[in-house]
Design a protein around this motif. Structure first.
Motif, short mmCIF file in Angstrom:
data_model
loop_
_atom_site.label_atom_id
_atom_site.label_comp_id
_atom_site.label_asym_id
_atom_site.label_seq_id
_atom_site.Cartn_x
_atom_site.Cartn_y
_atom_site.Cartn_z
N THR A 81 2.30 4.04 -17.77
CA THR A 81 1.40 5.04 -17.32
C THR A 81 0.50 4.58 -16.28
OG1 THR A 81 2.02 5.79 -19.81
CG2 THR A 81 0.14 6.76 -18.56
N ARG A 82 -0.11 3.56 -16.49
CA ARG A 82 -1.27 2.94 -15.69
C ARG A 82 -0.43 2.82 -14.26
NH1 ARG A 82 -4.60 -2.33 -16.61
NH2 ARG A 82 -6.07 -2.23 -15.02
N LYS A 83 0.74 2.10 -14.08
CA LYS A 83 1.20 1.99 -12.73
C LYS A 83 1.64 3.15 -12.12
CE LYS A 83 5.50 0.21 -10.59
NZ LYS A 83 6.83 0.61 -11.06
N THR A 84 2.06 4.31 -12.73
CA THR A 84 2.18 5.69 -12.13
C THR A 84 1.03 6.17 -11.59
OG1 THR A 84 4.05 5.82 -13.85
CG2 THR A 84 3.14 7.81 -12.66
N SER A 85 -0.17 6.00 -12.59
CA SER A 85 -1.28 6.56 -12.15
C SER A 85 -1.97 5.97 -10.97
CB SER A 85 -2.55 6.25 -13.25
OG SER A 85 -3.93 6.94 -13.00
N GLN A 87 0.03 4.39 -8.64
CA GLN A 87 0.68 4.79 -7.38
C GLN A 87 0.35 6.22 -6.89
OE1 GLN A 87 4.75 4.57 -9.13
NE2 GLN A 87 5.21 2.73 -8.11
N LYS A 88 -0.17 7.11 -7.82
CA LYS A 88 -0.47 8.25 -7.53
C LYS A 88 -1.84 8.30 -6.62
CE LYS A 88 -1.77 12.92 -9.12
NZ LYS A 88 -3.07 12.90 -8.48
N ASP A 89 -2.55 7.44 -7.17
CA ASP A 89 -3.97 7.11 -6.55
C ASP A 89 -3.88 6.45 -5.07
OD1 ASP A 89 -5.13 8.17 -8.57
OD2 ASP A 89 -5.73 6.12 -9.34
N LEU A 93 -4.81 7.99 -1.78
CA LEU A 93 -5.55 7.27 -0.53
C LEU A 93 -5.10 7.43 0.89
CD1 LEU A 93 -7.35 4.44 -2.87
CD2 LEU A 93 -8.38 6.21 -1.49
N MET A 94 -3.70 7.15 0.98
CA MET A 94 -3.03 7.28 1.96
C MET A 94 -3.09 8.40 2.79
SD MET A 94 -1.94 4.07 2.41
CE MET A 94 -0.73 4.13 3.92
N GLU A 95 -3.03 9.60 1.95
CA GLU A 95 -3.15 10.74 2.23
C GLU A 95 -4.45 11.16 3.28
OE1 GLU A 95 -2.74 15.34 0.94
OE2 GLU A 95 -1.42 14.01 -0.08
N LEU A 96 -5.69 10.76 2.34
CA LEU A 96 -6.94 10.76 2.71
C LEU A 96 -7.22 10.11 4.19
CD1 LEU A 96 -9.19 10.53 -0.28
CD2 LEU A 96 -9.04 12.33 1.18
N LYS A 97 -6.58 8.54 4.19
CA LYS A 97 -6.54 7.87 5.37
C LYS A 97 -5.90 8.68 6.74
CE LYS A 97 -4.71 3.55 7.16
NZ LYS A 97 -3.62 2.53 6.92
#
Length: 121
Positions: A81-85, A87-89, A93-97
């Motif tokens: 669950t943490r890994k999925t979270s 990856q979403k983060d 961040l890539m989209e914001l970049k």
């Protein structure tokens, strides 16, 4: 005195022959001999008790392993669950970049145009 010494030696030999080896790294042949000697001395009732005792120990061991496996499973689910979270983060961040890069390009381009217009007038 010799009689006492002889009796002590006999007693220690008897104890060594009937007691299981206490070392974990004892020889397999020695353990096998001890097990065979123990089984030879067992009566049917004694054998049944031995089976019941050892099967309950095995059952207890299996139950403990089951509980530990469930705990590991829960921890693994939490980590997934943490890994999925994460990856979403990272994707966010890539989209914001990329958005920041596009804004920078637009800003630079508009500044260039403004400078060009001022320079021409």
């Amino acid at each position: 005195m010799r009689k006492n010494q002889h009796k002590k030696a006999e007693n220690s030999q008897n104890r060594n022959a009937s007691s299981p080896p206490k070392e974990h790294n004892s020889l397999p042949a020695r353990e096998q001999n001890w097990m065979e000697n123990e089984f030879d001395e067992l009566t049917e009732v004694g054998f049944r008790r031995w089976v019941i005792t050892n099967s309950s120990e095995l059952k207890e061991h299996v139950l403990i392993q089951c509980k530990e496996a469930k705990n590991v499973e829960k921890r693994l689910e939490g980590l997934l669950t943490r890994k999925t979270s994460l990856q979403k983060d990272i994707n966010d961040l890539m989209e914001l970049k990329n958005t920041a890069r596009e804004l920078w390009k637009a800003h630079t381009s508009s500044n260039s145009r403004i400078k060009q217009k001022k320079g021409y007038q």
